[in-house]
Design a protein around this motif. Sequence first.
Motif, mmCIF file in Angstrom:
data_model
loop_
_atom_site.group_PDB
_atom_site.id
_atom_site.type_symbol
_atom_site.label_atom_id
_atom_site.label_comp_id
_atom_site.label_asym_id
_atom_site.label_seq_id
_atom_site.Cartn_x
_atom_site.Cartn_y
_atom_site.Cartn_z
ATOM 1 N N UNK A 170 4.032 10.710 -5.790
ATOM 2 C CA UNK A 170 3.052 11.268 -4.857
ATOM 3 C C UNK A 170 3.578 11.260 -3.419
ATOM 4 N N UNK A 171 4.257 10.190 -3.054
ATOM 5 C CA UNK A 171 4.835 10.103 -1.715
ATOM 6 C C UNK A 171 6.261 9.604 -1.868
ATOM 7 N N UNK B 171 8.285 -5.511 -1.429
ATOM 8 C CA UNK B 171 7.217 -4.506 -1.500
ATOM 9 C C UNK B 171 7.615 -3.204 -0.817
ATOM 10 N N UNK B 172 8.716 -3.218 -0.050
ATOM 11 C CA UNK B 172 9.201 -1.974 0.561
ATOM 12 C C UNK B 172 10.721 -2.047 0.663
ATOM 13 N N UNK C 297 11.270 -0.047 7.823
ATOM 14 C CA UNK C 297 10.680 -0.362 6.523
ATOM 15 C C UNK C 297 10.145 0.932 5.931
ATOM 16 N N UNK D 291 8.479 7.146 3.089
ATOM 17 C CA UNK D 291 7.654 7.235 4.292
ATOM 18 C C UNK D 291 7.867 5.960 5.109
ATOM 19 N N UNK D 292 8.044 6.125 6.423
ATOM 20 C CA UNK D 292 8.190 4.982 7.323
ATOM 21 C C UNK D 292 6.866 4.222 7.391
ATOM 22 N N UNK D 293 6.897 2.915 7.082
ATOM 23 C CA UNK D 293 5.656 2.123 7.142
ATOM 24 C C UNK D 293 5.776 0.914 8.073
ATOM 25 N N UNK E 277 8.485 3.012 2.478
ATOM 26 C CA UNK E 277 7.831 2.923 1.181
ATOM 27 C C UNK E 277 8.233 4.147 0.378
#
Lengths: 152, 152
Positions: free
Chosen positions: A68-69, A95-96, A59, A72-74, A61
């Motif tokens: 800004x990011x 949401x991701x 997952x 990224x692995x969430x 994001x």
Amino acid sequence: MTSYELLRRYPFFGPLTENQLKAIAMIAEEKTFPKDTYLLKENTAANKLWLLVEGDMDLIYSGGGEGAVANILVGSIAPGEVLGVSSMIEPYKFISTARSTTPIKVIEIDANALRALMEVDCRLGYTLMRNIAQAVLERLKYTQVELAAARA
Amino acid sequence: MTSYELLRRYPFFGPLTENQLKAIAMIAEEKTFPKDTYLLKENTAANKLWLLVEGDMDLIYSGGGEGAVANILVGSIAPGEVLGVSSMIEPYKFISTARSTTPIKVIEIDANALRALMEVDCRLGYTLMRNIAQAVLERLKYTQVELAAARA
């Protein structure tokens, strides 16, 4: 269409009746996808729910365009877990982003049809929504632990 | 006991019927607590659900006794939001600790009684569980964004 015998193997569909499982089997399909498939993308309309049968998924994001990011692995999804829970919860947007890190096999369920079933059979609605809330809470717990570790 | 007119002001209780709201009002109480109250503690039995009426709360992850991290802020609760959603989801254990950062006013609901109501009235069960899943998903979304920022 898939078989209700397949569905009944997974705790996510417990404790549903045979008739409820048969109804869900009618709106579900088994599918396979290669490694590096983006099964769902952040901020897009969520109209499918998957159960991961084989393989693994990340997952991610993406940063939501804010810059800004990025990517990224969430979190991750393991066999037996559901994916695309946002398809069951307003506002029905992912949401991701989820990417397969191996070849994967999934059970894909038409989320609109499933929500319709849950609406007419509130016992099914209550049971499945409880299982969905549990899946989301487990993911929240994992994510809070990871956040605490990242901030420590 | 509180009044169903109070409950109906909050989106969390929508769209419930007057009778459903009256039943919940019978197992709910308004309470106030000073600043720095620990309303719930990680890993303890979750048998109350709260709706925050006034004030603010921090969600803290204590490290679960592993010693690697301790008392890290992992979220917050604002007025109108529910707290203690783990009281509605197996295994009914709080996953973090909540501390008031101001004096607070809450509606406190007996979670065992609420689960019993949801069990006998599956329409109530389905509606409330959907609202709970939504609250958890919003918190997951926030936590994933924070995790991505912390890792970026």
